[in-house]
Design a protein around this motif. Structure first.
Motif, PDB file in Angstrom:
ATOM      1  N   ASP A 145       0.755  -1.030  -0.416  1.00  0.00           N
ATOM      2  CA  ASP A 145      -0.164  -0.019  -0.124  1.00  0.00           C
ATOM      3  C   ASP A 145       0.595   1.171  -0.114  1.00  0.00           C
ATOM      4  OD1 ASP A 145      -2.955   0.805   0.648  1.00  0.00           O
ATOM      5  OD2 ASP A 145      -1.292   1.918   1.695  1.00  0.00           O
ATOM      6  N   HIS A 146       0.593   2.299  -0.798  1.00  0.00           N
ATOM      7  CA  HIS A 146       1.563   3.412  -1.504  1.00  0.00           C
ATOM      8  C   HIS A 146       1.329   4.317   0.568  1.00  0.00           C
ATOM      9  CE1 HIS A 146       2.089   3.141  -6.115  1.00  0.00           C
ATOM     10  NE2 HIS A 146       2.046   2.123  -5.092  1.00  0.00           N
ATOM     11  N   GLU A 147       0.369   4.677   0.045  1.00  0.00           N
ATOM     12  CA  GLU A 147       0.331   5.699   2.183  1.00  0.00           C
ATOM     13  C   GLU A 147       1.194   4.993   2.611  1.00  0.00           C
ATOM     14  OE1 GLU A 147      -0.767   8.662   1.862  1.00  0.00           O
ATOM     15  OE2 GLU A 147      -1.064   8.340  -0.405  1.00  0.00           O
ATOM     16  N   SER A 171       5.045   6.593  -6.625  1.00  0.00           N
ATOM     17  CA  SER A 171       3.235   7.015  -6.930  1.00  0.00           C
ATOM     18  C   SER A 171       3.651   6.327  -8.468  1.00  0.00           C
ATOM     19  CB  SER A 171       3.090   8.308  -7.556  1.00  0.00           C
ATOM     20  OG  SER A 171       2.972   8.795  -6.132  1.00  0.00           O
ATOM     21  N   GLU A 174       2.175   3.114  -9.688  1.00  0.00           N
ATOM     22  CA  GLU A 174       0.239   2.337  -9.797  1.00  0.00           C
ATOM     23  C   GLU A 174       0.255   2.247 -10.130  1.00  0.00           C
ATOM     24  OE1 GLU A 174      -3.956   5.104  -8.312  1.00  0.00           O
ATOM     25  OE2 GLU A 174      -1.743   6.579  -8.282  1.00  0.00           O
ATOM     26  N   ASP A 189     -13.142  -1.282   6.208  1.00  0.00           N
ATOM     27  CA  ASP A 189     -12.879  -1.391   4.548  1.00  0.00           C
ATOM     28  C   ASP A 189     -14.014  -0.386   4.428  1.00  0.00           C
ATOM     29  OD1 ASP A 189      -9.963  -0.888   4.737  1.00  0.00           O
ATOM     30  OD2 ASP A 189      -9.872  -3.157   3.148  1.00  0.00           O
ATOM     31  N   ALA A 193     -11.172   1.427  -0.411  1.00  0.00           N
ATOM     32  CA  ALA A 193     -11.165   1.258  -0.506  1.00  0.00           C
ATOM     33  C   ALA A 193     -10.352  -0.045  -1.736  1.00  0.00           C
ATOM     34  CB  ALA A 193     -11.101   0.273  -0.011  1.00  0.00           C
ATOM     35  N   SER A 195      -9.621   1.869  -4.760  1.00  0.00           N
ATOM     36  CA  SER A 195      -8.810   2.483  -5.598  1.00  0.00           C
ATOM     37  C   SER A 195      -7.582   3.033  -4.826  1.00  0.00           C
ATOM     38  CB  SER A 195      -9.785   3.971  -5.452  1.00  0.00           C
ATOM     39  OG  SER A 195     -10.209   4.513  -4.639  1.00  0.00           O
ATOM     40  N   ARG A 196      -7.755   2.586  -3.809  1.00  0.00           N
ATOM     41  CA  ARG A 196      -6.272   2.892  -3.094  1.00  0.00           C
ATOM     42  C   ARG A 196      -5.024   2.526  -4.000  1.00  0.00           C
ATOM     43  NH1 ARG A 196      -6.127   3.560   3.282  1.00  0.00           N
ATOM     44  NH2 ARG A 196      -4.326   3.117   2.981  1.00  0.00           N
ATOM     45  N   ARG A 198      -1.705   0.915  -5.357  1.00  0.00           N
ATOM     46  CA  ARG A 198      -1.017   0.142  -4.160  1.00  0.00           C
ATOM     47  C   ARG A 198      -0.054  -0.424  -5.468  1.00  0.00           C
ATOM     48  NH1 ARG A 198      -5.728  -1.841  -4.383  1.00  0.00           N
ATOM     49  NH2 ARG A 198      -6.551  -1.699  -2.297  1.00  0.00           N
ATOM     50  N   ARG A 263      -2.375  -4.737   5.117  1.00  0.00           N
ATOM     51  CA  ARG A 263      -2.746  -4.430   4.466  1.00  0.00           C
ATOM     52  C   ARG A 263      -2.946  -5.600   3.469  1.00  0.00           C
ATOM     53  NH1 ARG A 263      -6.976  -1.666   3.628  1.00  0.00           N
ATOM     54  NH2 ARG A 263      -8.053  -2.590   1.773  1.00  0.00           N
TER      55      ARG A 263
END
Length: 352
Positions: A145-147, A171, A174, A189, A193, A195-196, A198, A263
């Motif tokens: 997960d990027h965030e 990014s 993505e 969630d 979720a 569209s998160r 990753r 995640r």
């Protein structure tokens, strides 16, 4: 809280660092057209990268993706060569900062911490404990997960310019592995979720290293919270040992719950504690307390590759020296198991 790092961004775009990064990125690839073109105008290319990084106008390019099928099917995504230079320049500086946070038994993508060191450590633990719990993360690189990753990195890296460069690189991946990911919903969630952002492209130097950073959170949880004495991890494969099978099962449940906070999930059907004498499949070998065997598919795969290399040699596409190098590389890896007869049988059958 661990040590934090500030005000180091100019070190990344310093010309000598970029020159060193070019050397690392081009190693073994100098004849590739994109590398040769970059090297032909090396000074101007490095100065252009320096200016873009200094002015924070640098933007990563698109990826070129292809699929490999051995040892298993994977989608590899290659960044443009100038981006790979930037990746090396970045990791030259932040790599040591982040590695200091790793536990001793974190392996892969670190000097002196390769496959064979991990196998030796696995054997060491198998000779001292009665039970083993092997686990592997499901769809690891597509699931990152990027965030969460950027939050983990920002806990150590407090240089905002460096973090902005990291955000751009993260990014840029993505969507690259969207087709490799099966959507998993976690507790609390919502519909958004799915569209998160990753996924880290397999093939980037940064991806390989940041994968270790991401699962260092698990390492710290296992060592600091669960107090597991015998534990090791190689990328997304990790193993816990104990003399108490019930304790391993409790740890299993705790690990699954913790990974949900990242995640991530494990292949639960294969994550079960059992006696070490049964052996564990790990890094291409079946490891027992007193010996190791190469997984049969590894021998079959090499035989296929060897025939392909021999055909290329007959067609004049590779040299005899290159052919010998392929054989030596496989034999060097296989020798870390009890494979003398296997090596002799495979090579003799191929040469016959």
């Amino acid at each position: 809280m661990g040590k934090i790092y500030k005000n180091f961004y100019p070190q990344i775009y310093e010309l000598f660092n970029l020159w060193q990064a070019f050397g690392k990125a081009s190693k073994g690839r100098r004849s590739h057209p994109s590398v040769a073109a970059f090297e032909y105008n090396l000074e101007s290319e490095l100065i252009r990268l320096r200016d873009e990084l200094r002015d924070e106008t640098y933007l990563p390019g698109g990826y070129r993706s292809f699929t490999v099928h051995e040892p298993k099917r994977r989608k590899i995504s290659a960044a443009p060569f100038r981006d790979r230079v930037v990746h090396h320049a970045l990791m030259n500086i932040i790599g040591p900062m982040l590695e200091r946070k790793f536990i001793f038994d974190s392996y892969a993508n670190q000097v002196g911490k390769g496959t064979h060191k991990a196998l030796d450590r696995c054997t060491y633990f198998m000779r001292r404990y009665d039970y083993v719990l092997p686990c592997d993360v499901r769809q690891f690189f597509p699931s990152i997960d990027h965030e969460i990753l950027k939050t983990i990195l920002s806990n150590t890296i407090k240089d905002e310019s460096a973090m902005e460069l990291i955000r751009k690189i993260v990014s840029s991946g993505e969507g690259v592995l969207n087709e490799e990911y099966d959507m998993t919903y976690f507790e609390s969630d919502d519909l958004f979720a799915a569209s998160r952002p990753r996924g880290l492209p397999i093939g980037n130097l940064t991806s390989q290293f940041w994968a270790n950073v991401y699962l260092n959170e698990l390492d710290q949880f296992v060592k600091q919270k669960l107090k597991v004495r015998a534990y090791l991890r190689y990328v997304d494969d990790f193993v816990l040992f104990s003399n108490d099978k019930r304790q391993l099962n409790e740890w299993r449940n705790a690990v699954i719950d913790f990974l949900a906070s990242l995640r991530l999930t494990v292949h639960e059907e294969s994550a079960h504690a059992y006696p070490v004498w049964r052996g564990i499949t790990f890094l291409g070998f079946i490891v027992f307390p007193e010996h190791r065997r190469l997984k049969p598919p590894k021998g079959y795969a090499f035989r296929r590759r060897w025939r392909h290399f021999c055909s290329m040699r007959q067609e004049g596409k590779i040299t005899a020296e290159k052919l010998r190098a392929h054989a030596a590389a496989w034999a060097n890896h296989a020798r870390y198991g009890d494979t003398w007869n296997l090596r002799r049988k495979v090579l003799n059958s191929i040469n016959s």
